[in-house]
Design a protein around this motif. Structure first.
Motif, PDB file in Angstrom:
ATOM      1  N   ILE A   1       0.836  -1.206   0.000  1.00 37.09           N
ATOM      2  CA  ILE A   1       0.000   0.000   0.000  1.00 37.09           C
ATOM      3  C   ILE A   1       0.867   1.251   0.000  1.00 37.09           C
ATOM      4  CG2 ILE A   1      -1.585   1.373   1.413  1.00 37.09           C
ATOM      5  CD1 ILE A   1      -2.937  -1.204   2.255  1.00 37.09           C
ATOM      6  N   PHE A   2       1.894   1.274   0.861  1.00 34.21           N
ATOM      7  CA  PHE A   2       2.726   2.475   0.959  1.00 34.21           C
ATOM      8  C   PHE A   2       3.502   2.728  -0.327  1.00 34.21           C
ATOM      9  CE2 PHE A   2       2.959   1.489   5.739  1.00 34.21           C
ATOM     10  CZ  PHE A   2       1.771   2.159   5.945  1.00 34.21           C
ATOM     11  N   TYR A   3       3.827   1.646  -1.033  1.00 37.96           N
ATOM     12  CA  TYR A   3       4.639   1.814  -2.240  1.00 37.96           C
ATOM     13  C   TYR A   3       3.784   2.060  -3.486  1.00 37.96           C
ATOM     14  CZ  TYR A   3       8.865   1.347  -5.038  1.00 37.96           C
ATOM     15  OH  TYR A   3       9.920   1.597  -5.872  1.00 37.96           O
ATOM     16  N   LEU A   4       2.487   1.838  -3.354  1.00 42.36           N
ATOM     17  CA  LEU A   4       1.596   1.975  -4.514  1.00 42.36           C
ATOM     18  C   LEU A   4       1.701   3.336  -5.206  1.00 42.36           C
ATOM     19  CD1 LEU A   4      -0.306  -0.008  -5.842  1.00 42.36           C
ATOM     20  CD2 LEU A   4      -2.175   0.904  -4.458  1.00 42.36           C
ATOM     21  N   PRO A   5       1.708   4.454  -4.461  1.00 38.16           N
ATOM     22  CA  PRO A   5       1.822   5.745  -5.156  1.00 38.16           C
ATOM     23  C   PRO A   5       3.127   5.880  -5.937  1.00 38.16           C
ATOM     24  CG  PRO A   5       1.094   6.063  -2.899  1.00 38.16           C
ATOM     25  CD  PRO A   5       1.503   4.625  -3.011  1.00 38.16           C
TER      26      PRO A   5
ATOM     27  N   ILE B   1      -0.287  -0.317  19.129  1.00 39.11           N
ATOM     28  CA  ILE B   1       0.183   1.003  18.717  1.00 39.11           C
ATOM     29  C   ILE B   1       0.732   0.940  17.290  1.00 39.11           C
ATOM     30  CG2 ILE B   1       1.929   2.783  19.155  1.00 39.11           C
ATOM     31  CD1 ILE B   1       1.585   2.117  22.148  1.00 39.11           C
ATOM     32  N   ARG B   2       1.534  -0.102  17.025  1.00 42.44           N
ATOM     33  CA  ARG B   2       2.083  -0.246  15.679  1.00 42.44           C
ATOM     34  C   ARG B   2       0.973  -0.290  14.623  1.00 42.44           C
ATOM     35  NH1 ARG B   2       7.366  -3.090  14.658  1.00 42.44           N
ATOM     36  NH2 ARG B   2       8.514  -2.755  16.557  1.00 42.44           N
ATOM     37  N   TYR B   3      -0.010  -1.166  14.876  1.00 40.73           N
ATOM     38  CA  TYR B   3      -1.076  -1.316  13.888  1.00 40.73           C
ATOM     39  C   TYR B   3      -1.884  -0.035  13.751  1.00 40.73           C
ATOM     40  CZ  TYR B   3      -0.517  -6.226  12.786  1.00 40.73           C
ATOM     41  OH  TYR B   3      -0.032  -7.409  12.304  1.00 40.73           O
ATOM     42  N   ALA B   4      -2.103   0.664  14.880  1.00 39.99           N
ATOM     43  CA  ALA B   4      -2.894   1.895  14.811  1.00 39.99           C
ATOM     44  C   ALA B   4      -2.195   2.918  13.909  1.00 39.99           C
ATOM     45  CB  ALA B   4      -3.096   2.466  16.217  1.00 39.99           C
ATOM     46  N   ILE B   5      -0.889   3.095  14.128  1.00 37.10           N
ATOM     47  CA  ILE B   5      -0.167   4.068  13.301  1.00 37.10           C
ATOM     48  C   ILE B   5      -0.180   3.631  11.837  1.00 37.10           C
ATOM     49  CG2 ILE B   5       2.060   5.182  12.875  1.00 37.10           C
ATOM     50  CD1 ILE B   5       2.687   4.784  15.847  1.00 37.10           C
TER      51      ILE B   5
ATOM     52  N   GLY C   1      -1.760   4.173   6.426  1.00 40.20           N
ATOM     53  CA  GLY C   1      -2.242   3.378   5.306  1.00 40.20           C
ATOM     54  C   GLY C   1      -3.524   3.944   4.722  1.00 40.20           C
ATOM     55  N   THR C   2      -4.429   4.408   5.593  1.00 37.24           N
ATOM     56  CA  THR C   2      -5.678   4.999   5.106  1.00 37.24           C
ATOM     57  C   THR C   2      -5.398   6.251   4.279  1.00 37.24           C
ATOM     58  OG1 THR C   2      -6.703   4.221   7.132  1.00 37.24           O
ATOM     59  CG2 THR C   2      -7.959   5.797   5.819  1.00 37.24           C
ATOM     60  N   VAL C   3      -4.522   7.102   4.799  1.00 37.21           N
ATOM     61  CA  VAL C   3      -4.181   8.328   4.063  1.00 37.21           C
ATOM     62  C   VAL C   3      -3.579   7.973   2.705  1.00 37.21           C
ATOM     63  CG1 VAL C   3      -2.708  10.384   4.062  1.00 37.21           C
ATOM     64  CG2 VAL C   3      -3.864   9.672   6.162  1.00 37.21           C
TER      65      VAL C   3
ATOM     66  N   LEU D   1      -8.848   5.145  -3.656  1.00 41.71           N
ATOM     67  CA  LEU D   1     -10.259   4.766  -3.534  1.00 41.71           C
ATOM     68  C   LEU D   1     -11.150   5.889  -4.060  1.00 41.71           C
ATOM     69  CD1 LEU D   1     -10.152   3.148   0.023  1.00 41.71           C
ATOM     70  CD2 LEU D   1     -10.073   2.015  -2.205  1.00 41.71           C
ATOM     71  N   TYR D   2     -10.731   7.099  -3.778  1.00 37.70           N
ATOM     72  CA  TYR D   2     -11.474   8.276  -4.223  1.00 37.70           C
ATOM     73  C   TYR D   2     -11.528   8.325  -5.756  1.00 37.70           C
ATOM     74  CZ  TYR D   2     -12.800  13.207  -4.253  1.00 37.70           C
ATOM     75  OH  TYR D   2     -13.447  14.393  -4.447  1.00 37.70           O
TER      76      TYR D   2
END
Lengths: 317, 281
Positions: A129-133, B15-19, B24-26, B32-33
């Motif tokens: 995901i992070f590398y996709l852009p 904490i790791r997964y939350a960050i 990841g969402t950003v 997706l948009y």
């Protein structure tokens, strides 16, 4: 006997970098030219010759009509350059862009790499995901960010104004110099963090586990281990990342061209978009070449300075 | 004591997964948009930017994009140019790398230094003289005209990358073949090339992506609508249908399909290639 098999004695004083070690003796061979020259010829034509031409063009007043004279003007184009407010602004803009994007890409990229440098279930998914852009084309993401920032009821306004209330009213992001540059820089960071993350991740993976374990036995906490074990170990990689990001920052082009076109009124122009406008909209090839050459020198001087500075710091420490 | 340690581990994971989830969402949200916009009919597009699932999704944009404006032709143009360029880039740079890594010859240092120096030159700096060169060689406005420029500009980096890899292939193997009387070409083609497959795969991927997405040079040299490549076509789409973002993004999604396939299938090579390219140098 083919020529390549004859081990020709090299004259006294010739460089014997490879054979001086004794083993690893390579044959002096003319067959090598068959492998090297075709590619090198194309490379010389497409890269080396134009590189020299850029400088020569910048010393002339190039007439695009074939057959018409293109008089030598010496450094006149460069003199014009340092008095050209649009060019000076474009340099300031690229400094702003670089100063905004490089530290963020380093910090976020390194942070993500640290988070992913462990046996974490699902780390591959995050890495992808992070590398996709990074693998998505500049054209597509530039249009996407133009859409995200471009209109009054854009996604950016929906998030920053309506949701987070960071501004009292909708912002015309791409219609002003600094907000335009911020939007372009946002794209730069978003597209770039995956790249720095991946390089940091490769460097972190290469740090021997024993070093961490030894430090942990000595009672070092996670932060202390990161500062005193990981950071020094990945120093060479960090140096390369910073260098390449700074060079890349000054060469920002497609995102500016497609998001703002350098506008409004040249406010968000960067050196390469200004060069492109001068050359291919105004047909001012010599002035464009002067911009190209000046930018290249600037980038090379900056990276040399950064390299020297980091080396002197390493020695002093 | 044990319980405390377990709790520390669990909070550490949380904490790791939350960050990671937030970042990841950003990172994924713009995609997706874009995807969601490409399925929205025109009237919905400007309504609610935060609405990810379209109220009545439609394929109309994809149908229009594929049908209109010779989109299939542009796709084919891009495919031909990038496949031909990729093949030539990998072939020529592996030959050069073989020459540099296996032989000594007069001028070797000069050639290699010329290549390393070229790596520091920004590609865009060359665009004006390259344009004049293409004009003089009658390579403007043709698809074939793009290829030598794509190949020439990529040779330096790929030769540099492959030379490093070829150096790591044991020389004893070459010598064994040499005893059997194998020519230089056979040692290159039957020994080094098969052993260098991972590095060649990396070069192939980056060469393909680079040429598939190339914009600035194609924009500068192509005027004729029949020889447009995809990036040009998409950027023009946006200019011509400035409010039809659904259409622009449907076209973009189609253009991204080959890239995503290459990326997902070969993603391990990306890590290897970047590590070799950046950390080693």
């Amino acid at each position: 006997m083919t020529p390549e098999r004859s081990v020709v004695e090299r004259p006294e004083g010739a460089r014997q970098r490879t054979s001086s070690a004794g083993r690893r003796r390579r044959r002096v061979s003319y067959v090598a030219y068959a492998f090297v020259l075709p590619g090198f010829g194309l490379y010389a034509l497409i890269v080396l010759y134009p590189a020299v031409q850029t400088f020569l063009l910048s010393m002339r007043n190039w007439n695009i009509v074939p057959g018409q004279p293109s008089p030598w003007v010496g450094f006149a184009n460069y003199l014009q350059l340092i008095h050209d407010p649009v060019f000076l602004d474009s340099v300031v803009n690229s400094v702003f862009y670089t100063a905004a994007t490089v530290p963020l890409q380093i910090v976020i990229g390194l942070g993500l790499a640290v988070l992913l440098d462990s046996k974490l279930p699902g780390r591959v998914v995050f890495r992808v995901i992070f590398y996709l852009p990074v693998v998505t084309s500049w054209v597509v993401v530039s249009l996407l960010f133009q859409y995200i920032f471009g209109s009054d009821d854009s996604l950016a306004n929906a998030v920053f104004v309506n949701m987070l209330h960071l501004a009292p009213h909708n912002v015309d992001w791409l219609g002003n110099r600094w907000t335009g540059l911020v939007s372009i820089a946002a794209l730069g960071v978003w597209k770039g963090v995956g790249w720095s993350m991946l390089i940091f991740l490769a460097a972190l993976t290469a740090v021997p586990r024993e070093l961490h374990e030894a430090a942990a036995i000595d009672g070092a906490g996670a932060w202390a281990r990161f500062r005193n074990v990981s950071l020094p170990a990945i120093r060479p990689a960090t140096l390369v990342v910073v260098l390449l990001l700074i060079m890349g920052g000054f060469q920002v082009f497609i995102s500016v061209l497609l998001m703002t076109g350098g506008g409004p009124n040249n406010a968000t122009q960067v050196p390469l978009t200004y060069m492109y406008t001068q050359a291919f909209a105004n047909y001012n090839f010599s002035y464009g070449s002067a911009i190209s050459f000046a930018l290249t020198i600037l980038v090379l001087v900056l990276s040399a300075a950064q390299y020297a500075w980091t080396r002197s710091r390493t020695k002093g420490a | 004591m044990m319980v405390v340690q377990r709790w520390r581990r669990i909070t550490d994971y949380v904490i790791r997964y939350a960050i990671l989830a937030v970042v990841g969402t950003v990172m994924i949200y713009p995609f997706l948009y874009m995807l969601s916009t490409s399925f929205k009919s025109r009237s919905w597009i400007l309504n609610d930017p935060l609405q990810l699932i379209p109220k009545d999704p439609t394929f109309a944009n994809y149908v229009t994009a594929l049908g209109a404006n010779h989109f299939g032709l542009f796709f084919l143009n891009s495919a031909m140019v990038s496949i031909a360029s990729t093949f030539l880039i990998v072939f020529a740079s592996s030959m050069m790398a073989y020459g540099f890594s296996r032989f000594d010859f007069p001028g070797k240092r000069f050639f290699f230094i010329a290549i390393v120096v070229g790596l520091t030159i920004p590609t865009m700096m060359l665009i004006i003289p390259q344009f004049l060169l293409a004009r003089d060689l009658h390579l403007l406005n043709t698809l074939q005209g793009l290829v030598p420029f794509y190949v020439g500009s990529s040779l330096g980096f790929n030769t540099f990358l492959l030379s490093g890899f070829f150096e790591s292939i044991p020389r004893e193997l070459d010598e064994a073949m040499l005893v059997d009387g194998a020519s230089a070409w056979r040692r290159y083609w039957n020994l080094v090339i098969p052993l260098a497959k991972p590095a060649l795969a990396t070069c192939t991927i980056f060469a393909f992506l680079g040429t598939w997405d190339e914009y600035a040079w194609a924009l500068t040299t192509l005027n004729d609508p029949n020889v447009r490549t995809l990036p040009i076509a998409i950027a023009l789409f946006q200019g011509e249908h400035s409010t039809s973002w659904g259409l622009v993004f449907a076209a973009s999604m189609i253009a991204m399909v080959p890239v995503f396939i290459v990326y997902i299938v070969f993603q391990r090579h990306f890590v290897a290639g970047l590590a070799a390219g950046a950390v080693k140098s």
